[in-house]
Write a protein that holds these residues in place. Structure first.
Motif, PDB file in Angstrom:
ATOM      1  N   GLU A   1      -0.039 -10.880  -2.807  1.00  0.00           N
ATOM      2  CA  GLU A   1       0.991 -10.541  -3.782  1.00  0.00           C
ATOM      3  C   GLU A   1       1.693  -9.236  -3.420  1.00  0.00           C
ATOM      4  OE1 GLU A   1      -0.532 -10.436  -7.708  1.00  0.00           O
ATOM      5  OE2 GLU A   1      -1.114 -12.548  -7.752  1.00  0.00           O
ATOM      6  N   LEU A   2       0.938  -8.307  -2.809  1.00  0.00           N
ATOM      7  CA  LEU A   2       1.546  -7.041  -2.417  1.00  0.00           C
ATOM      8  C   LEU A   2       2.632  -7.242  -1.366  1.00  0.00           C
ATOM      9  CD1 LEU A   2      -1.539  -4.646  -2.144  1.00  0.00           C
ATOM     10  CD2 LEU A   2       0.286  -4.572  -3.843  1.00  0.00           C
TER      11      LEU A   2
ATOM     12  N   ASN B   1       3.828  -0.319  -6.098  1.00  0.00           N
ATOM     13  CA  ASN B   1       4.919  -0.015  -5.178  1.00  0.00           C
ATOM     14  C   ASN B   1       4.426   0.753  -3.963  1.00  0.00           C
ATOM     15  OD1 ASN B   1       6.735  -1.261  -6.882  1.00  0.00           O
ATOM     16  ND2 ASN B   1       7.478   0.638  -7.805  1.00  0.00           N
ATOM     17  N   ARG B   2       3.527   1.705  -4.196  1.00  0.00           N
ATOM     18  CA  ARG B   2       3.024   2.507  -3.078  1.00  0.00           C
ATOM     19  C   ARG B   2       2.147   1.668  -2.159  1.00  0.00           C
ATOM     20  NH1 ARG B   2       3.533   7.955  -3.115  1.00  0.00           N
ATOM     21  NH2 ARG B   2       2.907   8.906  -1.142  1.00  0.00           N
ATOM     22  N   LEU B   3       1.321   0.798  -2.739  1.00  0.00           N
ATOM     23  CA  LEU B   3       0.488  -0.087  -1.922  1.00  0.00           C
ATOM     24  C   LEU B   3       1.348  -0.960  -1.022  1.00  0.00           C
ATOM     25  CD1 LEU B   3      -2.226  -1.217  -4.500  1.00  0.00           C
ATOM     26  CD2 LEU B   3      -2.668  -0.004  -2.359  1.00  0.00           C
ATOM     27  N   SER B   4       2.393  -1.516  -1.586  1.00  0.00           N
ATOM     28  CA  SER B   4       3.282  -2.390  -0.818  1.00  0.00           C
ATOM     29  C   SER B   4       3.953  -1.630   0.322  1.00  0.00           C
ATOM     30  CB  SER B   4       4.339  -2.989  -1.749  1.00  0.00           C
ATOM     31  OG  SER B   4       5.317  -3.688  -1.019  1.00  0.00           O
ATOM     32  N   ALA B   5       4.517  -0.476  -0.005  1.00  0.00           N
ATOM     33  CA  ALA B   5       5.228   0.297   1.006  1.00  0.00           C
ATOM     34  C   ALA B   5       4.278   0.831   2.075  1.00  0.00           C
ATOM     35  CB  ALA B   5       5.974   1.451   0.338  1.00  0.00           C
ATOM     36  N   LEU B   6       3.104   1.298   1.654  1.00  0.00           N
ATOM     37  CA  LEU B   6       2.160   1.888   2.597  1.00  0.00           C
ATOM     38  C   LEU B   6       1.616   0.839   3.563  1.00  0.00           C
ATOM     39  CD1 LEU B   6       0.651   4.423   3.472  1.00  0.00           C
ATOM     40  CD2 LEU B   6      -1.115   3.890   1.780  1.00  0.00           C
ATOM     41  N   SER B   7       1.275  -0.327   3.051  1.00  0.00           N
ATOM     42  CA  SER B   7       0.756  -1.373   3.939  1.00  0.00           C
ATOM     43  C   SER B   7       1.806  -1.774   4.963  1.00  0.00           C
ATOM     44  CB  SER B   7       0.304  -2.589   3.129  1.00  0.00           C
ATOM     45  OG  SER B   7       1.407  -3.189   2.462  1.00  0.00           O
ATOM     46  N   PHE B   8       3.056  -1.926   4.527  1.00  0.00           N
ATOM     47  CA  PHE B   8       4.116  -2.268   5.470  1.00  0.00           C
ATOM     48  C   PHE B   8       4.287  -1.172   6.515  1.00  0.00           C
ATOM     49  CE2 PHE B   8       8.590  -1.827   6.683  1.00  0.00           C
ATOM     50  CZ  PHE B   8       8.813  -3.050   7.285  1.00  0.00           C
ATOM     51  N   HIS B   9       4.293   0.073   6.079  1.00  0.00           N
ATOM     52  CA  HIS B   9       4.518   1.205   6.980  1.00  0.00           C
ATOM     53  C   HIS B   9       3.431   1.293   8.054  1.00  0.00           C
ATOM     54  CE1 HIS B   9       6.203   5.181   7.929  1.00  0.00           C
ATOM     55  NE2 HIS B   9       4.952   5.607   8.047  1.00  0.00           N
TER      56      HIS B   9
END
Length: 672
Positions: A644-645, A412-420
C-alpha cells in the motif's frame, strides 16, 4: 521559602514520598498554588500515593504523570489546578536543583494504570479527555477537565480490572517462557546468562537495564558502566524471549521520563522529544544521613564529540513494539504518557527543515558509529532505523482526531523514504555500470544524474568486489558524493524492516555469502567494509587513534551484529547462514571473555581497546540462539513488504504543473 512535605501511607505497599521546596518556581510543570486545609482534611492529598495490589513491584513516576482518571480529579482539587502541562524536564526521582524539588518515589503498579482507556476510572458521564494540542506540535501533555458529577468507579472495581489486565500480561509472559524450557542450556549459554544477569542495574529495588560492560578488572570504565538505550536492545530481547518482561517494561518507562531533560551543551537545549544516549544510577545524600537514588542521563553533553544521539529514540520505539509483540502486553503502548512520548519523538524526526530529501540529516557520531567516520549527512543506518521506527509507530499510535495528521505524515514519509532509498542508495553490477556512464552537470527535472555524481567516484575495489548476483545499499548519499562503503547494520535493518524490496533483500544476503571471508572472517560481523586507510583515514577520521584501519568502527568486527544478521536471515529463509555465523562465534567468544569488537581484516584478534565482558556481545549471542531455535518469535520482530505504501505518492511535481515523478517506472524496475 515555602516547604511542603507529603507522606502517603496505605495498607498496600510500597508507599511514595514527595518532598517539595518551592520558591516561586514550577512544581512538576505548573505554578505553585495555595493548598486549602479543608482539602487535606478530606484526605485528598493521600490520593497522591497511587497503589495497586498486583504481582511484582514496579516504580512509576509522579514527576511526569501524577495520575489520571479518578486519581487526577482528586489531585486537581488538592492543588486547585484545572489544567496540567508537562514540560521537558523528566528526570526520575532526582533532585530538581533548578526547581527546588526533590522526589522519592516507590509506587507499585505493573499494569495499565495510566492507560488511555478511561472506563476503569470513571463512568461515561464524567471523564477526563487527554489529548495532545496541535496534532504533532507537542507541548507535551494537556488534560482537559469536563465536569458533570463526581461519580467515580469504586476502588474494588478498579482492582478487579487491573487484576484482569495482569492475567492477560501473565499469559503473554508464560507463552514466552516456553522458549527457555525446550532444552538444556549448553555451558556457554549458562555462562552467558550468568554474565548478563550480573550486569543488571537496579533502581529503587527493581531492574532497570544492563550496563554496557561489566569487566571486574577494568579500572577506568568511563561510561561503560552506564545503561545505553542502543546497547540494551539485545539484552531486552534476550529477557523477553526468556519470558522476563519486567526489566524491559521498567526500562521503557524510566527512559521515557528522562526524555528531553534540561541539560544543555553551551546553553542550547536539546529538541523536545530527544532520548538520552545513556543514563547512570547515582546515589545522592539527603538530610539526616539519608540517601536517594537518582537517574542521571547523558544526552551527548558528556560524550566524546558532544553529539546528540539520533538513534536512541528510534531504538526506543522499536523496543516498545517488540515488548508488546512478545509479551502481549499492549496496554503499555496505550498509556497516555507512552503515547505522548512516542509523538514527541516522531515530531522531532518529522519536523520540516531546509533539507530536500525524505531521509534524516544528521551529524557524524550520531548512531552506533559514535566517532568521526565520515558518515555525516544521510547515513544508511539512521535511515533504516528511522524507517523501522515509523513502521512501529504506525502500528502503535492511537488513532483519533489528534493523531490523524501525524499518521498521515508517517505514511507520506514512509512512502517517500522507501522510494528514495531503493532508487538512489542501491548499487549492484547493473547500477554501477549506469553510474559509470553518467553525464554530469545536468539541469532539469528529467535529469538522470540527479545528485551530480561524478563517475570517477566509483572506487576501484568496488568494481572487482561486488558479485554478479549481489548488491547492497551504499552508506551515504549527498550532492556530488556517494559513500560506497558497505555498512552492515543499515543493510541488515533494510532487510528486517522491508526498506529494501524482496529482490534487494535477497541480493544483500547473496553479497554476504559471496564475500563471507571479507564480511565475516573469523568473527561475525564487520561493521563496515572496507576500512579507511592511509591519507583517506587521516582526512576523514582526523587521524583517530582508536579508529585505525580494521579496528573499532573502521572495519572492526562486532559480535553484537550477530542477532540482527540472524533476524534478517530468518526473514529471507536463509537460516543456514545465521547458523554458520553462530557456530563460528561460539568458537571464540567465551574463551576471549566476550569482547566488544575484534581487529584485523579477518577479525582474528581481540580489539586493542576492546572492553571485555561487553553486555551486548553476550546478549546478542543469547538472542541469536533463541531466534534460531524459535523462528516464529523472530517473525514478531520484522516486517513484510507493505504494498500500500508503494501506491502513495507525495511528490509535489504534479501540483506544480511539471512532469510527474518517475515513481511508477521505478517501481516496475525494482519490484520484480
Amino acid at each position: 521559602m515555602i516547604s511542603l512535605s507529603f507522606l502517603c501511607h496505605s495498607t498496600m505497599k510500597p508507599t511514595c514520598r514527595i518532598l517539595s521546596g518551592i520558591r516561586n518556581s514550577a512544581f512538576f510543570g505548573f505554578t505553585p498554588v495555595k493548598i486549602h486545609s479543608g482539602s487535606a482534611k478530606n484526605g485528598n492529598l493521600s490520593k497522591l500515593c497511587i497503589n495497586f495490589e498486583q504481582k511484582g513491584q514496579y516504580h512509576t513516576y509522579p514527576c511526569r504523570v501524577l495520575g489520571f482518571g479518578s486519581v487526577l480529579s482528586d489531585t486537581q482539587k488538592a492543588f486547585s489546578v484545572s489544567n496540567w502541562s508537562f514540560g521537558q524536564s523528566g528526570v526520575i526521582s532526582r533532585s530538581f536543583r533548578s526547581r527546588g524539588v526533590s522526589v522519592i518515589d516507590s509506587i507499585g503498579p505493573k499494569g495499565r494504570d495510566f492507560s488511555t482507556s478511561v472506563e476503569t476510572r470513571v463512568n461515561e458521564n464524567n471523564f477526563e479527555r487527554v489529548y495532545v494540542q496541535g496534532g504533532i506540535n507537542v507541548k507535551p501533555l494537556v488534560v482537559e477537565r469536563i465536569d458533570k458529577d463526581e461519580n467515580v468507579v469504586g476502588e474494588e472495581q478498579s482492582r478487579i480490572e487491573v487484576a484482569d489486565e495482569n492475567v492477560k500480561n501473565a499469559e503473554g509472559l508464560d507463552e514466552a517462557k516456553v522458549l527457555s524450557s525446550e532444552r538444556e542450556l549448553s555451558d556457554i549459554e549458562k555462562d552467558a546468562w550468568k554474565l548478563l544477569r550480573d550486569s543488571l542495574v537496579m533502581y529503587c529495588g527493581s531492574p532497570i537495564g544492563t550496563m554496557a560492560a561489566n569487566d571486574p578488572n577494568d579500572k577506568q570504565p568511563l561510561n561503560y558502566d552506564q545503561v545505553f538505550i542502543r546497547d540494551f536492545v539485545p539484552s531486552a530481547l534476550a529477557f523477553l524471549l526468556k519470558g522476563e518482561g519486567e526489566i524491559v517494561r521498567n526500562f521503557l518507562l524510566h527512559t521515557l521520563q528522562l526524555q528531553s531533560w534540561e541539560k544543555t551543551v553551551d546553553c542550547y537545549s536539546p529538541g523536545q522529544g530527544l532520548m538520552p544516549a545513556s543514563f547512570k544510577v547515582r546515589t545522592v545524600p539527603l538530610d539526616e544521613n539519608k540517601f536517594e537514588e537518582v537517574l542521571d542521563p547523558d544526552f551527548g553533553e558528556s560524550a566524546i564529540g558532544r553529539v546528540a544521539p539520533v538513534d536512541s529514540g528510534l531504538w526506543w520505539i522499536i523496543l516498545l513494539r517488540a515488548y508488546g509483540k512478545i509479551t502481549g502486553d499492549y496496554g503499555l503502548q496505550e498509556r497516555v504518557d507512552v503515547q505522548t512520548g512516542l509523538k514527541m519523538i516522531l515530531h522531532l524526526c518529522l519536523t520540516d527543515g531546509f533539507d530536500m530529501f525524505p531521509s534524516l540529516l544528521v551529524t557524524d557520531g550520531s548512531c552506533m558509529i559514535d566517532r568521526r567516520m565520515g558518515i555525516h549527512g544521510h547515513p544508511l543506518e539512521i535511515q533504516a532505523l528511522f524507517y523501522s521506527a515509523l513502521r512501529c509507530s504506525r502500528e502503535m499510535l492511537a488513532v483519533n482526531d489528534g493523531s490523524k495528521n501525524l499518521v498521515r505524515a508517517i505514511n507520506n514519509r514512509l512512502s517517500a523514504l522507501s522510494f528514495h532509498i531503493r532508487e538512489y542508495y542501491w548499487v549492484d553490477m547493473k547500477k554501477i555500470n549506469e553510474i559509470y556512464r553518467y553525464k554530469t552537470e545536468e539541469y532539469s527535472t528529467e535529469a538522470t544524474n540527479k545528485f551530480n555524481i561524478y563517475p570517477e567516484q566509483i572506487p576501484i575495489w568496488l568494481m572487482d568486489w561486488i558479485p554478479e548476483e549481489g548488491g547492497f545499499f551504499i552508506g551515504n548519499l549527498q550532492p556530488a558524493h556517494m559513500d560506497f562503503r558497505f555498512f552492515t547494520l543499515g543493510n541488515l535493518w533494510s532487510i528486517v524492516s522491508s526498506l529494501g524490496t524482496p529482490k534487494q533483500n535477497q541480493a544483500i544476503l547473496n553479497l554476504v555469502e559471496a564475500k563471507w571471508d571479507d564480511l565475516v572472517g573469523h568473527m561475525p560481523l564487520k561493521i563496515c567494509y572496507p576500512a579507511l586507510e592511509y591519507e583517506e583515514w587521516r582526512i576523514i577520521t582526523g587521524s583517530d587513534p582508536k579508529n585505525t584501519p580494521w579496528s573499532y568502527h573502521n572495519g572492526g568486527s562486532w559480535p553484537t551484529l550477530l542477532w540482527q544478521f540472524t533476524l534478517a536471515c530468518i526473514k529471507m529463509g536463509r537460516t543456514e547462514l545465521a547458523e554458520k555465523a553462530v557456530a563460528l562465534a561460539e568458537k571464540s567468544l567465551r574463551a576471549d571473555r566476550w569482547p566488544e569488537y575484534y581487529d584485523t581484516k579477518t577479525g582474528k584478534f581481540i580489539g586493542k581497546q576492546s572492553r571485555l565482558y561487553q553486555t551486548w556481545t553476550i546478549a546478542g549471542y543469547l538472542t541469536t540462539k533463541m531466534l534460531v531455535e524459535n523462528p516464529e518469535k523472530a517473525a514478531l520482530l520484522f516486517w513484510e513488504e507493505d504494498y500500500e505504501l508503494l501506491e502513495i505518492c507525495v511528490c509535489a511535481l504534479s501540483k506544480s504543473g511539471r512532469k510527474k515523478c518517475s515513481r511508477g517506472a521505478a517501481r516496475s524496475q525494482i519490484l520484480i
